[in-house]
Motif scaffolding. Structure first.
Motif, mmCIF file in Angstrom:
data_model
loop_
_atom_site.group_PDB
_atom_site.id
_atom_site.type_symbol
_atom_site.label_atom_id
_atom_site.label_comp_id
_atom_site.label_asym_id
_atom_site.label_seq_id
_atom_site.Cartn_x
_atom_site.Cartn_y
_atom_site.Cartn_z
ATOM 1 N N ALA A 22 14.659 23.491 23.560
ATOM 2 C CA ALA A 22 13.723 23.594 22.444
ATOM 3 C C ALA A 22 12.734 24.731 22.672
ATOM 4 O O ALA A 22 12.368 25.440 21.743
ATOM 5 C CB ALA A 22 12.989 22.277 22.258
ATOM 6 N N LEU A 23 12.264 24.886 23.904
ATOM 7 C CA LEU A 23 11.341 25.960 24.235
ATOM 8 C C LEU A 23 12.028 26.893 25.225
ATOM 9 O O LEU A 23 12.145 26.596 26.399
ATOM 10 C CB LEU A 23 10.059 25.406 24.849
ATOM 11 N N ALA A 24 12.507 28.018 24.744
ATOM 12 C CA ALA A 24 13.241 28.959 25.588
ATOM 13 C C ALA A 24 12.340 29.531 26.668
ATOM 14 O O ALA A 24 11.195 29.859 26.419
ATOM 15 C CB ALA A 24 13.816 30.076 24.732
ATOM 16 N N GLN A 25 12.887 29.639 27.877
ATOM 17 C CA GLN A 25 12.151 30.168 29.003
ATOM 18 C C GLN A 25 12.378 31.662 29.193
ATOM 19 O O GLN A 25 11.688 32.293 29.945
ATOM 20 C CB GLN A 25 12.539 29.410 30.279
ATOM 21 N N SER A 26 13.402 32.210 28.551
ATOM 22 C CA SER A 26 13.629 33.638 28.585
ATOM 23 C C SER A 26 13.981 34.083 27.167
ATOM 24 O O SER A 26 14.407 33.278 26.351
ATOM 25 C CB SER A 26 14.753 34.002 29.574
ATOM 26 N N PRO A 27 13.817 35.354 26.861
ATOM 27 C CA PRO A 27 14.077 35.815 25.492
ATOM 28 C C PRO A 27 15.533 35.707 25.061
ATOM 29 O O PRO A 27 15.839 35.841 23.885
ATOM 30 C CB PRO A 27 13.625 37.275 25.500
ATOM 31 N N TYR A 28 16.444 35.429 26.000
ATOM 32 C CA TYR A 28 17.872 35.394 25.674
ATOM 33 C C TYR A 28 18.467 33.999 25.786
ATOM 34 O O TYR A 28 19.676 33.833 25.671
ATOM 35 C CB TYR A 28 18.631 36.391 26.557
ATOM 36 N N GLY A 67 25.689 33.474 37.110
ATOM 37 C CA GLY A 67 25.251 34.659 36.401
ATOM 38 C C GLY A 67 23.859 34.515 35.850
ATOM 39 O O GLY A 67 23.286 33.425 35.825
ATOM 40 N N SER A 68 23.331 35.642 35.396
ATOM 41 C CA SER A 68 21.978 35.636 34.855
ATOM 42 C C SER A 68 21.802 36.756 33.842
ATOM 43 O O SER A 68 22.568 37.712 33.805
ATOM 44 C CB SER A 68 20.955 35.797 35.986
ATOM 45 N N VAL A 69 20.772 36.562 33.039
ATOM 46 C CA VAL A 69 20.322 37.589 32.107
ATOM 47 C C VAL A 69 18.863 37.854 32.453
ATOM 48 O O VAL A 69 18.038 36.938 32.398
ATOM 49 C CB VAL A 69 20.432 37.135 30.633
ATOM 50 N N GLY A 70 18.564 39.078 32.835
ATOM 51 C CA GLY A 70 17.199 39.429 33.196
ATOM 52 C C GLY A 70 16.305 39.588 31.976
ATOM 53 O O GLY A 70 16.778 39.649 30.839
ATOM 54 N N ARG A 71 15.017 39.657 32.182
ATOM 55 C CA ARG A 71 14.038 39.799 31.090
ATOM 56 C C ARG A 71 14.297 41.026 30.228
ATOM 57 O O ARG A 71 13.990 41.041 29.053
ATOM 58 C CB ARG A 71 12.621 39.864 31.650
ATOM 59 N N GLU A 72 14.889 42.065 30.811
ATOM 60 C CA GLU A 72 15.196 43.288 30.061
ATOM 61 C C GLU A 72 16.592 43.255 29.453
ATOM 62 O O GLU A 72 17.052 44.251 28.899
ATOM 63 C CB GLU A 72 15.042 44.513 30.969
ATOM 64 N N GLY A 73 17.306 42.101 29.589
ATOM 65 C CA GLY A 73 18.617 41.941 28.981
ATOM 66 C C GLY A 73 19.799 42.352 29.837
ATOM 67 O O GLY A 73 20.929 42.357 29.368
ATOM 68 N N LEU A 74 19.563 42.664 31.123
ATOM 69 C CA LEU A 74 20.652 43.037 32.020
ATOM 70 C C LEU A 74 21.464 41.788 32.361
ATOM 71 O O LEU A 74 20.920 40.797 32.826
ATOM 72 C CB LEU A 74 20.113 43.668 33.299
ATOM 73 N N VAL A 75 22.780 41.844 32.123
ATOM 74 C CA VAL A 75 23.681 40.718 32.347
ATOM 75 C C VAL A 75 24.517 40.967 33.592
ATOM 76 O O VAL A 75 25.087 42.052 33.747
ATOM 77 C CB VAL A 75 24.641 40.526 31.141
ATOM 78 N N ASN A 85 29.302 42.839 33.818
ATOM 79 C CA ASN A 85 27.916 43.263 33.693
ATOM 80 C C ASN A 85 27.756 43.958 32.348
ATOM 81 O O ASN A 85 28.732 44.313 31.700
ATOM 82 C CB ASN A 85 27.481 44.151 34.854
ATOM 83 N N GLY A 86 26.530 44.093 31.933
ATOM 84 C CA GLY A 86 26.263 44.744 30.666
ATOM 85 C C GLY A 86 24.831 44.540 30.241
ATOM 86 O O GLY A 86 23.959 44.220 31.061
ATOM 87 N N GLN A 87 24.601 44.681 28.962
ATOM 88 C CA GLN A 87 23.247 44.645 28.414
ATOM 89 C C GLN A 87 23.253 43.875 27.103
ATOM 90 O O GLN A 87 24.139 44.065 26.278
ATOM 91 C CB GLN A 87 22.775 46.079 28.154
ATOM 92 N N ILE A 88 22.251 43.001 26.925
ATOM 93 C CA ILE A 88 22.040 42.383 25.623
ATOM 94 C C ILE A 88 20.647 42.752 25.144
ATOM 95 O O ILE A 88 19.737 43.001 25.931
ATOM 96 C CB ILE A 88 22.240 40.854 25.628
ATOM 97 N N SER A 89 20.531 42.822 23.837
ATOM 98 C CA SER A 89 19.261 43.157 23.208
ATOM 99 C C SER A 89 19.200 42.388 21.894
ATOM 100 O O SER A 89 20.142 42.456 21.092
ATOM 101 C CB SER A 89 19.185 44.661 22.959
ATOM 102 N N GLY A 90 18.130 41.653 21.699
ATOM 103 C CA GLY A 90 18.029 40.853 20.487
ATOM 104 C C GLY A 90 19.108 39.788 20.479
ATOM 105 O O GLY A 90 19.159 38.944 21.356
#
Length: 115
Positions: A22-28, A67-75, A85-90
């Motif tokens: 319900a309350l996301a801890q990271s933007p992704y 695995g993880s997704v960093g605060r800047e979207g690095l996967v 590996n890769g990148q997510i945004s939005g």
């Protein structure tokens, strides 16, 4: 069967039946639909799966996913000797993956979108 598991496990190979917090801890955080496409080798040509990101950690029911997704979207994801590996945004992202099927290397690209 192993070819199929590698692909699905990566974007497990990118998490089915788990509700987003319900309350996301990271933007992704949330549910992500991931599609992989093999461009080299004998792994499954294409596969899709749903993965969960919770507090930046990637998981999938019934799969040994690290695995993880960093605060800047690095996967960064690994499963049974396969890596991505890769990148997510939005609400979308993409990247590369590599692994093996029956000892033969395979690789390709992945795309993800948040549900």
């Amino acid at each position: 069967m192993r070819r199929h598991r590698i692909g699905l496990a990566l974007f497990a190979s990118v998490m089915t039946g788990v509700a987003a917090p319900a309350l996301a801890q990271s933007p992704y955080d949330g549910l992500w639909t991931v599609t992989i496409v093999t461009s080299s080798g004998s792994c499954e040509p294409t596969a899709s799966s749903t993965l969960t990101v919770a507090d930046g950690k990637i998981s999938a029911p019934g799969a040994d996913v690290t695995g993880s997704v960093g605060r800047e979207g690095l996967v960064k994801v690994s499963i049974n000797g396969a890596y991505a590996n890769g990148q997510i945004s939005g609400n979308s992202g993409s990247g590369k993956w590599n692994g093996a099927s029956a000892g033969i290397p395979c690789s390709g690209r992945w795309q993800a979108s948040r549900q």
